[in-house]
Design an enzyme around this catalytic site. Structure first.
Site, mmCIF file in Angstrom:
data_model
loop_
_atom_site.group_PDB
_atom_site.id
_atom_site.type_symbol
_atom_site.label_atom_id
_atom_site.label_comp_id
_atom_site.label_asym_id
_atom_site.label_seq_id
_atom_site.Cartn_x
_atom_site.Cartn_y
_atom_site.Cartn_z
ATOM 1 C CB CYS A 42 0.631 17.140 -34.726
ATOM 2 S SG CYS A 42 0.718 16.776 -33.060
ATOM 3 C CB CYS A 47 -1.893 15.853 -31.429
ATOM 4 S SG CYS A 47 -1.369 15.145 -32.927
ATOM 5 C CE LYS A 50 -6.876 14.514 -30.708
ATOM 6 N NZ LYS A 50 -6.474 13.130 -31.338
ATOM 7 C CE1 TYR A 176 -7.014 9.423 -34.059
ATOM 8 C CE2 TYR A 176 -7.011 7.871 -35.704
ATOM 9 C CZ TYR A 176 -6.493 9.033 -35.309
ATOM 10 O OH TYR A 176 -5.642 9.719 -35.907
ATOM 11 C CD GLU A 180 -9.034 11.009 -30.266
ATOM 12 O OE1 GLU A 180 -8.122 10.275 -29.570
ATOM 13 O OE2 GLU A 180 -8.877 11.682 -31.473
ATOM 14 C CG HIS A 439 -2.624 -1.117 -2.889
ATOM 15 N ND1 HIS A 439 -3.504 -1.523 -3.724
ATOM 16 C CD2 HIS A 439 -3.080 -0.880 -1.712
ATOM 17 C CE1 HIS A 439 -4.637 -1.659 -2.940
ATOM 18 N NE2 HIS A 439 -4.267 -1.413 -1.529
ATOM 19 C CD GLU A 444 -2.905 -2.495 -6.864
ATOM 20 O OE1 GLU A 444 -2.257 -2.912 -6.356
ATOM 21 O OE2 GLU A 444 -3.683 -1.344 -6.483
#
Length: 450
Positions: A42, A47, A50, A176, A180, A439, A444
């Site tokens: 990682c 992680c 990256k 993935y 990525e 908002h 939302e």
């Protein structure tokens, strides 16, 4: 019997370090072995570097978007060597933080490969050590498939140390990690072709996410070749020739500077670990453990990618802490693998938690209601771009419980992290409906879908 350590951890990645620290908090005497830099995949090859490269890849779009808001055009170019150097310097800084953390908790660090001699003995270089409990936290590594010319390829580990930015690059695999890196390199200005054997990229994720992400990546300039059956690599004076072919179709050659095999599989790092000297059992290289992370060798445990459950850093950390809480803290706890959220840092970004629509239908049949929305976020109106966001809720009609939430779009990971709390707590669609939205925001939409 007296041992050198109450706990000895083999592997100082995220899971191993989290376990060592938590056990030390309970006043256990802890040792840990690591042959590489602290932090594991990682921090060093995953992680962290990256995500820093993900950030770097977004700036060209931000410069372009700014013009729609009245800012003058920006002429900028990437200094690849500076970016790589800066990213790796941050990794080195984090290595130092981990070292200080272990020092503060009086965890003794041994540099080298840890090998199990027997159920209570570990060999690290010239050090033969004994421990009451042993934890295997050695992670996994990317593998290269058995294809012709694979020796000319690089893996995801190598990409953080390329001295020169590739002008043209092929990403083999539609997982993935590969997706990525395809997005990262495309954003940084490399011409990217992604090749996968599947109908779409990101197999295993919700179908709507697969379709939306793939089309979004294509819209950003990535060429994606699906349903490829034959792949061969050959190096010549022009670069690396990647030959691909679908069934019944003619061959196509793509010439590139570099090839990344980032998404063509990973294997647990259990080879040469000495586990054959114990009763520990493996399945396809992964350590077999029970719900308490315990192997059949009662005092040996394993967490993280080497068990091949859910290969995510936060999962490894939680598995390790649950083990330490149970064994050293007297607080029996197990890791729950339900409703684990995850993100895909492609462009467009995506995140998900809970069941996909297909998984929900397999478990609940047609007793489902699926809510979807697809829109252009306000940010892109002045930027003049047709970027879309999709959101999706999968709901059990019988109980009104939200079984899964999925999103593709800007800040998907940040938004789904909050949604994951609600789903983990068993929220219903009525709970979502009763929540007032913020908002104007994209988030939302999760509480206004009808």
């Amino acid at each position: 019997m007296t041992y050198d350590f109450d706990l000895f951890v083999i592997g100082a990645g995220s899971g191993g370090i989290a376990t060592a620290r938590r056990a030390a908090e309970y006043e256990a005497k802890v040792g840990i072995a690591e042959f590489d830099r602290l932090g594991g995949t990682c921090v060093n090859r995953g992680c962290v570097p990256k995500k820093l490269m993900v950030y770097a890849s977004h700036f060209p779009e931000l410069f372009s978007d700014a013009k729609g808001y009245g800012w003058s055009a920006v002429q900028s170019s990437l200094d690849w060597e500076k970016m790589i150097s800066t990213v790796n310097n941050e990794v080195i800084r984090l290595n130092g933080i981990y070292q200080k953390m272990l020092d503060n908790y009086k965890v003794e660090v041994f540099q080298g490969y840890g090998k199990v001699v027997d159920a209570h003995t570990i060999l690290v270089g010239d050090h033969q050590l004994t421990a009451d409990k042993i934890l295997i936290a050695v992670g996994a590594h990317p593998i290269k498939p058995n294809i012709l010319g694979v020796e000319h390829a690089i893996t995801s580990d190598d990409i953080f140390h390329l001295q020169k930015q590739p002008e043209r690059m092929v990403i083999l695999g539609g997982g993935y990690i590969g997706s990525e890196f395809a997005s990262i390199m495309n954003g940084l200005g490399t011409e990217v072709t992604q090749i996968t054997r599947s109908e779409t990229i990101l197999r295993g994720f919700d179908q709507d996410l697969q379709t939306e992400i793939q089309q979004g990546m294509i819209n950003h300039g990535i060429r994606i070749l699906n349903n490829i059956q034959l792949i061969t690599l050959e190096k010549d004076a022009e670069g690396i020739k990647v030959t691909v072919r679908k069934d019944g179709e003619s061959e196509e050659i793509v010439v590139v500077d570099a090839v990344s095999l980032a998404a063509l599989g990973r294997k647990p790092n259990t080879q040469n670990l000495g586990l054959e000297n114990t009763k520990v059992k493996l399945h396809d290289g992964a350590v077999i453990v029970d719900k308490y992370s315990q192997t059949v060798e009662g005092n040996i445990y394993a967490v993280g990618d080497c068990t091949n459950k859910i290969n995510l850093t936060p999962v490894a950390i939680n598995e390790g802490r649950a083990f330490a809480d149970t064994v050293f803290g007297g607080k029996s706890r197990i890791m729950s693998y339900e409703n684990v959220p995850t993100a895909i840092f492609t462009n467009p970004e995506a995140a998900t938690v809970g069941l996909t629509e297909a998984e929900a239908r397999e478990k609940h049949g047609d007793a489902l209601k699926v809510y979807r929305t697809r829109f252009r976020p306000m940010y892109y109106t002045l930027a003049g771009k047709e970027e879309k966001t999709i959101m999706k809720l999968v709901v059990d009609k019988k109980t009104d419980k939200v079984l899964g939430a999925h999103m593709v779009g800007t800040n998907a990971a940040e938004i789904i992290q909050g949604i994951a709390i609600a789903i983990k707590m068993g929220a219903t669609k009525a709970n979502f409906d009763a929540t007032i939205g913020i908002h104007p925001s994209s988030a939302e939409e999760f509480v206004t879908m009808r």
